[in-house]
Design an enzyme around this catalytic site. Structure first.
Site, PDB file in Angstrom:
ATOM      1  N   TYR A   1       0.851  -1.189   0.000  1.00 54.66           N
ATOM      2  CA  TYR A   1       0.000   0.000   0.000  1.00 54.66           C
ATOM      3  C   TYR A   1       0.888   1.240   0.000  1.00 54.66           C
ATOM      4  CZ  TYR A   1      -4.207  -2.784   0.985  1.00 54.66           C
ATOM      5  OH  TYR A   1      -5.253  -3.680   0.920  1.00 54.66           O
ATOM      6  N   GLU A   2       0.305   2.336  -0.444  1.00 52.20           N
ATOM      7  CA  GLU A   2       1.071   3.564  -0.676  1.00 52.20           C
ATOM      8  C   GLU A   2       1.702   4.136   0.588  1.00 52.20           C
ATOM      9  OE1 GLU A   2       0.218   7.954  -2.624  1.00 52.20           O
ATOM     10  OE2 GLU A   2      -1.222   6.327  -2.972  1.00 52.20           O
ATOM     11  N   SER A   3       1.196   3.757   1.740  1.00 51.20           N
ATOM     12  CA  SER A   3       1.734   4.273   3.000  1.00 51.20           C
ATOM     13  C   SER A   3       3.092   3.684   3.351  1.00 51.20           C
ATOM     14  CB  SER A   3       0.745   3.995   4.133  1.00 51.20           C
ATOM     15  OG  SER A   3       0.353   2.634   4.137  1.00 51.20           O
TER      16      SER A   3
END
Length: 261
Positions: free
Chosen positions: A50-52
């Site tokens: 995920y982008e986090s």
């Protein structure tokens, strides 16, 4: 097994495209549901990013956003955001980018920025976020979107993420490194690019759905592939697993948030 909804059928059809051990950059919403369903059924070793900055995350419930603590708590590791894009995505280590969008055109270009004129839009959307980079660099891109003539449009109000640009090899001529959109999963079936023109064409329908329904849901004259496949309904195992995941998610998100002082 009770009758499934179109969203459930769509999620299961998307999950089936994912293979074990692949590295998948996941968008929030339906793409996240599909990727985690694949992990809980036929692809237990899939690596979800995920982008986090969470790598190899295995959430028990679907995240509200990329910043959901569930992602970090269940990840194999968490790295700084620039590393995700520089050393994983741009380095060609992401097999599949799984995205959603507010609009998509016939060549798989995506809009998640505005509806209407950019200077004075009727609706301002969340923005591209990491999707432009994912669409640019992933080895292949899958898109999930419910189809209406307002979302599958002849011309985007704004291009947030590149698909095949104007088609006919335009993406390759522009030097874009990734493979572009290889499947668009809708609530009637699936589209895929024509091998020469790169225009999205209908390649598969859910069992019992007619071509006319697909054409009515798309805002351009939809082409139909010479071979039109049928997407089988979800199995009892797929549907039970998805519904259990969604039930856990609803329960978790309904709990009050307690912030320690």
């Amino acid at each position: 097994m009770s009758a499934c909804t179109r969203d459930e059928w769509m999620t299961v059809a998307a999950a089936r495209l994912l293979s074990n051990d692949s590295v998948c950059f996941v968008g929030i919403g339906l793409p996240s549901a599909a990727c985690n369903l694949a992990r809980l059924t036929h692809a237990p070793e899939i690596v979800l990013i995920y982008e986090s900055g969470t790598i190899g995350t295995r959430p028990d419930v679907l995240p509200l956003s990329i910043g959901d603590g569930e992602l970090a708590e269940t990840a194999a590791c968490v790295v700084p955001l620039p590393e995700i894009f520089c050393y994983y995505l741009q380095a060609g280590r992401v097999d599949v980018g799984f995205l959603g969008a507010a609009q998509i055109d016939r060549f798989g270009n995506l809009n998640s920025t505005v509806i209407g004129a950019y200077e004075l839009p009727s609706t301002r959307l969340p923005g591209g976020g990491g999707a432009p980079e994912i669409a640019l660099h992933a080895r292949q891109v899958f898109v999930m979107a419910r189809a209406t003539p307002h979302s599958f449009v002849e011309r985007l109000d704004f291009c947030s993420s590149a698909g095949f640009l104007d088609g006919h090899g335009a993406r390759a001529r522009a030097g874009l490194p990734g493979g572009g959109p290889r499947a668009v999963i809708t609530d009637f079936g699936m589209l895929a690019p024509h091998p020469e023109s790169e225009e999205l064409q209908l390649v598969a329908l859910f069992e019992g759905v007619k071509v006319d329904e697909a054409r009515a849901a798309v805002g351009w004259p939809l082409l139909v592939a010479d071979r039109l496949d049928t997407i089988n309904p979800p199995s009892a195992h797929e549907l039970d697993t998805l519904r259990a995941l969604n039930a856990r998610t609803r329960e978790a998100h309904a709990r009050p948030v307690h912030i320690p002082l």
